[in-house]
Design an enzyme around this catalytic site. Structure first.
Site, short mmCIF file in Angstrom:
data_model
loop_
_atom_site.label_atom_id
_atom_site.label_comp_id
_atom_site.label_asym_id
_atom_site.label_seq_id
_atom_site.Cartn_x
_atom_site.Cartn_y
_atom_site.Cartn_z
N ASP A 1 0.84 -1.20 0.00
CA ASP A 1 0.00 0.00 0.00
C ASP A 1 0.87 1.25 0.00
OD1 ASP A 1 0.87 -0.20 2.58
OD2 ASP A 1 -1.11 -0.11 3.52
N SER A 2 2.21 1.06 -0.03
CA SER A 2 3.12 2.18 -0.29
C SER A 2 2.85 2.75 -1.68
CB SER A 2 4.58 1.74 -0.16
OG SER A 2 4.81 0.55 -0.88
N ASP B 1 -1.11 -6.09 -0.26
CA ASP B 1 -1.55 -5.48 1.00
C ASP B 1 -3.05 -5.25 1.00
OD1 ASP B 1 0.56 -5.08 2.78
OD2 ASP B 1 1.20 -3.21 1.83
N GLU C 1 -1.53 -5.53 8.63
CA GLU C 1 -0.72 -4.96 9.71
C GLU C 1 -1.38 -5.18 11.07
OE1 GLU C 1 0.01 -0.82 8.87
OE2 GLU C 1 0.95 -1.25 6.93
N GLU D 1 9.12 -4.17 10.52
CA GLU D 1 9.59 -2.90 9.96
C GLU D 1 10.17 -2.00 11.05
OE1 GLU D 1 6.85 -0.98 7.29
OE2 GLU D 1 8.06 0.85 7.18
#
Ligand code: KIV
Length: 273
Positions: free
Chosen positions: A53-54, A92, A124, A191
């Site tokens: 989703d970056s 994602d 996440e 991360e």
């Protein structure tokens, strides 16, 4: 053809991910969001592609990953899948499509799997999203977890600095990693956490731990491709190694094109009909 070359051409699966950890082979992963880039990355031998989703940042120009929608992630995911022959493709689930309501989480995951053809999804969080994790897994959809700096929670953190430096947060991260493994996740991204903590998690868990800013004692690494190729040139965290400086290369090529057009140097006699 040697067995090694033949093996290298085989499609990477969530199962082979686990086998790579068992035999001590590090896993390489990069993001891609479109057909042309994914084709290059896959042909170059990457093990896994993350349709992150970056995309919200590097493709759409938003400040955070929060605005990207499920439909947009599906568009990116399907574009990547059409290009890929070997790499494992993970997509994602975007912000707001799996937290809080496990039935909605399952619907989101099913849509991604049906409409993109990806191999797995990534979400996440730990304990807070466990019900969603269990429901998605119960439908046979493989999940990659994501702990540590989780960008979808940036408004809660208020900063992009290293996570889990204090003991309480580190202990929660370790507990969450075990919960995700016990639930049946096939891998976890860690991360921006201390390398020592990431190493501990990687040694305690059987599933592969993929790091980004988490040191080299984990089972694999992932980077955002626009960062490692130097297309983005304003983002320089300590963990990022730039393998190219494409911003300057592309800008130089465009400048040359502009001056050729202005000077009527392009097209030349051989470049016309
Ligand atoms: O969206 C993304 O690119 C990611 C990586 C930073 C792991 O989640």
């Amino acid at each position: 053809m040697s067995a090694a070359v033949e093996n290298n051409k085989k499609k990477v699966t969530t199962f082979s991910f686990g086998e790579m950890k068992q035999r001590g082979e590090k896993i390489s992963m990069l993001t891609s969001y479109d057909y042309s880039m994914a084709r290059i990355v896959d042909n170059a031998g990457i093990d896994a592609i993350l349709v992150g989703d970056s995309a919200s940042n590097v493709m759409a120009g938003w400040n955070t990953t929060l605005p990207i929608t499920l439909d947009q992630m599906i568009y990116h995911g399907a574009s990547v899948v059409r290009a890929v022959k070997r790499a494992l493709v993970v997509v994602d689930l975007p912000f707001g499509t799996y937290q809080g309501n496990s039935k909605e989480a399952l619907n989101s995951a099913v849509r991604v799997m049906k409409e993109t053809g990806a191999d797995a999804i990534k979400i996440e969080g730990g304990e807070e999203i466990l019900e969603s994790v269990q429901r998605i897994l119960s439908a046979g959809i493989p999940i990659m977890g994501h702990l540590g700096l989780t960008p979808q929670s940036i408004n809660k953190f208020g900063t992009f600095t290293v996570r889990a430096k204090d003991e309480a947060e580190a202990q929660k991260l370790i507990r969450d990693a075990h919960l995700l493994e016990d639930a049946g996740c096939f891998a976890i991204v860690l991360e921006k956490i201390p390398a020592k903590l990431a190493a501990q998690v990687a040694s305690e868990l059987k599933i592969p731990i993929i790091g980004i800013g988490a040191g080299n004692q984990v089972d694999g690494q992932v980077l955002v491709i626009h960062d490692m190729l130097g297309i983005t040139n304003e983002f320089s965290p300590r963990f990022l190694r730039r393998y190219h400086h494409l911003y300057e290369e592309i800008a130089g090529a465009v400048e040359n094109y502009v001056s050729d057009v202005k000077a009527v140097n392009f097209p030349n006699d051989k470049e016309q009909y």
